[in-house]
Motif scaffolding. Structure first.
Motif, PDB file in Angstrom:
ATOM      1  N   GLY A 153       0.795  -1.225   0.000  1.00  0.00           N
ATOM      2  CA  GLY A 153       0.000   0.000   0.000  1.00  0.00           C
ATOM      3  C   GLY A 153       0.823   1.268   0.000  1.00  0.00           C
ATOM      4  O   GLY A 153       0.521   2.226  -0.713  1.00  0.00           O
ATOM      5  N   THR A 154       1.856   1.329   0.789  1.00  0.00           N
ATOM      6  CA  THR A 154       2.762   2.479   0.824  1.00  0.00           C
ATOM      7  C   THR A 154       4.174   1.953   0.672  1.00  0.00           C
ATOM      8  O   THR A 154       4.620   1.144   1.470  1.00  0.00           O
ATOM      9  N   LEU A 155       4.840   2.389  -0.374  1.00  0.00           N
ATOM     10  CA  LEU A 155       6.223   1.992  -0.621  1.00  0.00           C
ATOM     11  C   LEU A 155       7.115   3.199  -0.378  1.00  0.00           C
ATOM     12  O   LEU A 155       7.000   4.221  -1.049  1.00  0.00           O
ATOM     13  N   TYR A 156       7.975   3.074   0.612  1.00  0.00           N
ATOM     14  CA  TYR A 156       8.870   4.161   0.999  1.00  0.00           C
ATOM     15  C   TYR A 156      10.180   4.078   0.234  1.00  0.00           C
ATOM     16  O   TYR A 156      10.749   2.990   0.090  1.00  0.00           O
ATOM     17  N   PRO A 157      10.703   5.215  -0.260  1.00  0.00           N
ATOM     18  CA  PRO A 157      11.995   5.195  -0.949  1.00  0.00           C
ATOM     19  C   PRO A 157      13.097   4.700  -0.027  1.00  0.00           C
ATOM     20  O   PRO A 157      13.119   5.023   1.161  1.00  0.00           O
ATOM     21  N   MET A 158      14.001   3.923  -0.598  1.00  0.00           N
ATOM     22  CA  MET A 158      15.162   3.454   0.148  1.00  0.00           C
ATOM     23  C   MET A 158      16.360   4.320  -0.227  1.00  0.00           C
ATOM     24  O   MET A 158      16.209   5.392  -0.784  1.00  0.00           O
ATOM     25  N   PHE A 159      17.554   3.822   0.057  1.00  0.00           N
ATOM     26  CA  PHE A 159      18.772   4.599  -0.145  1.00  0.00           C
ATOM     27  C   PHE A 159      19.079   4.872  -1.608  1.00  0.00           C
ATOM     28  O   PHE A 159      19.527   5.941  -1.967  1.00  0.00           O
ATOM     29  N   ASP A 160      18.878   3.889  -2.466  1.00  0.00           N
ATOM     30  CA  ASP A 160      19.206   4.039  -3.881  1.00  0.00           C
ATOM     31  C   ASP A 160      17.942   4.361  -4.678  1.00  0.00           C
ATOM     32  O   ASP A 160      16.850   3.879  -4.360  1.00  0.00           O
ATOM     33  N   GLY A 195      15.008   4.193  -7.198  1.00  0.00           N
ATOM     34  CA  GLY A 195      14.298   3.055  -7.766  1.00  0.00           C
ATOM     35  C   GLY A 195      14.125   1.881  -6.824  1.00  0.00           C
ATOM     36  O   GLY A 195      13.684   0.819  -7.242  1.00  0.00           O
ATOM     37  N   GLN A 196      14.476   2.047  -5.540  1.00  0.00           N
ATOM     38  CA  GLN A 196      14.304   0.983  -4.543  1.00  0.00           C
ATOM     39  C   GLN A 196      13.333   1.460  -3.475  1.00  0.00           C
ATOM     40  O   GLN A 196      13.473   2.565  -2.954  1.00  0.00           O
ATOM     41  N   TYR A 197      12.349   0.599  -3.149  1.00  0.00           N
ATOM     42  CA  TYR A 197      11.287   0.979  -2.223  1.00  0.00           C
ATOM     43  C   TYR A 197      11.028  -0.134  -1.227  1.00  0.00           C
ATOM     44  O   TYR A 197      11.247  -1.310  -1.522  1.00  0.00           O
ATOM     45  N   TYR A 198      10.527   0.259  -0.041  1.00  0.00           N
ATOM     46  CA  TYR A 198      10.231  -0.708   1.012  1.00  0.00           C
ATOM     47  C   TYR A 198       8.794  -0.547   1.452  1.00  0.00           C
ATOM     48  O   TYR A 198       8.335   0.562   1.718  1.00  0.00           O
ATOM     49  N   GLY A 199       8.068  -1.658   1.534  1.00  0.00           N
ATOM     50  CA  GLY A 199       6.708  -1.678   2.058  1.00  0.00           C
ATOM     51  C   GLY A 199       6.713  -2.382   3.404  1.00  0.00           C
ATOM     52  O   GLY A 199       7.662  -2.274   4.164  1.00  0.00           O
ATOM     53  N   LEU A 200       5.661  -3.106   3.698  1.00  0.00           N
ATOM     54  CA  LEU A 200       5.582  -3.867   4.946  1.00  0.00           C
ATOM     55  C   LEU A 200       6.086  -5.285   4.696  1.00  0.00           C
ATOM     56  O   LEU A 200       5.342  -6.168   4.296  1.00  0.00           O
ATOM     57  N   GLY A 201       7.393  -5.476   4.874  1.00  0.00           N
ATOM     58  CA  GLY A 201       8.000  -6.789   4.685  1.00  0.00           C
ATOM     59  C   GLY A 201       8.326  -7.133   3.251  1.00  0.00           C
ATOM     60  O   GLY A 201       8.676  -8.266   2.949  1.00  0.00           O
ATOM     61  N   VAL A 202       8.223  -6.176   2.350  1.00  0.00           N
ATOM     62  CA  VAL A 202       8.551  -6.408   0.943  1.00  0.00           C
ATOM     63  C   VAL A 202       9.402  -5.249   0.425  1.00  0.00           C
ATOM     64  O   VAL A 202       9.362  -4.151   0.964  1.00  0.00           O
ATOM     65  N   MET A 203      10.155  -5.534  -0.606  1.00  0.00           N
ATOM     66  CA  MET A 203      10.925  -4.502  -1.293  1.00  0.00           C
ATOM     67  C   MET A 203      10.563  -4.554  -2.771  1.00  0.00           C
ATOM     68  O   MET A 203      10.301  -5.635  -3.309  1.00  0.00           O
ATOM     69  N   ALA A 204      10.546  -3.399  -3.411  1.00  0.00           N
ATOM     70  CA  ALA A 204      10.305  -3.299  -4.847  1.00  0.00           C
ATOM     71  C   ALA A 204      11.484  -2.559  -5.466  1.00  0.00           C
ATOM     72  O   ALA A 204      11.940  -1.546  -4.929  1.00  0.00           O
ATOM     73  N   GLN A 213      10.450  -2.972 -15.814  1.00  0.00           N
ATOM     74  CA  GLN A 213      10.046  -4.038 -14.904  1.00  0.00           C
ATOM     75  C   GLN A 213      10.217  -3.586 -13.457  1.00  0.00           C
ATOM     76  O   GLN A 213      11.045  -2.720 -13.179  1.00  0.00           O
ATOM     77  N   THR A 214       9.454  -4.180 -12.582  1.00  0.00           N
ATOM     78  CA  THR A 214       9.649  -3.996 -11.162  1.00  0.00           C
ATOM     79  C   THR A 214       9.802  -5.370 -10.536  1.00  0.00           C
ATOM     80  O   THR A 214       8.948  -6.237 -10.742  1.00  0.00           O
ATOM     81  N   TRP A 215      10.890  -5.589  -9.839  1.00  0.00           N
ATOM     82  CA  TRP A 215      11.118  -6.854  -9.136  1.00  0.00           C
ATOM     83  C   TRP A 215      10.641  -6.692  -7.710  1.00  0.00           C
ATOM     84  O   TRP A 215      10.805  -5.632  -7.103  1.00  0.00           O
ATOM     85  N   ILE A 216      10.050  -7.747  -7.161  1.00  0.00           N
ATOM     86  CA  ILE A 216       9.633  -7.720  -5.759  1.00  0.00           C
ATOM     87  C   ILE A 216      10.343  -8.817  -5.001  1.00  0.00           C
ATOM     88  O   ILE A 216      10.733  -9.834  -5.561  1.00  0.00           O
ATOM     89  N   GLY A 217      10.531  -8.609  -3.723  1.00  0.00           N
ATOM     90  CA  GLY A 217      11.192  -9.591  -2.881  1.00  0.00           C
ATOM     91  C   GLY A 217      11.527  -8.958  -1.543  1.00  0.00           C
ATOM     92  O   GLY A 217      10.905  -7.975  -1.134  1.00  0.00           O
ATOM     93  N   HIS A 218      12.509  -9.516  -0.913  1.00  0.00           N
ATOM     94  CA  HIS A 218      13.071  -8.919   0.305  1.00  0.00           C
ATOM     95  C   HIS A 218      14.516  -9.368   0.373  1.00  0.00           C
ATOM     96  O   HIS A 218      14.804 -10.543   0.267  1.00  0.00           O
ATOM     97  N   PHE A 219      15.414  -8.421   0.532  1.00  0.00           N
ATOM     98  CA  PHE A 219      16.821  -8.711   0.409  1.00  0.00           C
ATOM     99  C   PHE A 219      17.526  -8.851   1.743  1.00  0.00           C
ATOM    100  O   PHE A 219      18.735  -8.916   1.804  1.00  0.00           O
ATOM    101  N   GLY A 220      16.755  -8.919   2.825  1.00  0.00           N
ATOM    102  CA  GLY A 220      17.316  -9.249   4.124  1.00  0.00           C
ATOM    103  C   GLY A 220      17.896  -8.102   4.905  1.00  0.00           C
ATOM    104  O   GLY A 220      18.291  -8.284   6.045  1.00  0.00           O
ATOM    105  N   GLY A 221      17.956  -6.924   4.362  1.00  0.00           N
ATOM    106  CA  GLY A 221      18.551  -5.799   5.065  1.00  0.00           C
ATOM    107  C   GLY A 221      17.619  -5.164   6.061  1.00  0.00           C
ATOM    108  O   GLY A 221      16.461  -5.438   6.136  1.00  0.00           O
TER     109      GLY A 221
END
Length: 87
Positions: free
Chosen positions: A52-59, A61-70, A79-87
């Motif tokens: 629902g809300t994707l917050y910008p990350m450090f780089d 084109g990278q975003y963080y939601g609730l337990g997911v990254m885009a 394309q947009t890849w989804i996942g979680h990279f453990g950080g």
């Protein structure tokens, strides 16, 4: 880090750790995401909240939601890849 001499590593790289790494196959990953996005693991409303809300990350084109990254992947078509990279 190793265990007793000749016993091999005391910690195996495939073990899940605090940052969330999981060892599995690409097929397992695809099955997991299909089940998650298909409403088989969580209610569809819960999955919607995750994205629902994707917050910008450090780089850019990278975003963080609730337990997911885009991650926006520059390609044609875009394309947009989804996942979680453990950080």
């Amino acid at each position: 880090m190793t265990g007793q001499a000749g016993a091999g590593p005391a910690i195996k790289p495939g073990w899940p750790g605090a940052a969330g790494p999981i060892a599995g196959s690409a097929k397992d990953m695809a099955r997991f995401w299909a089940a998650l996005l298909g409403g088989k693991l969580l209610k569809p409303a819960t999955v919607s909240e995750m994205f629902g809300t994707l917050y910008p990350m450090f780089d850019a084109g990278q975003y963080y939601g609730l337990g997911v990254m885009a991650i926006d992947v520059p390609s044609s078509p875009a394309q947009t890849w989804i996942g979680h990279f453990g950080g």
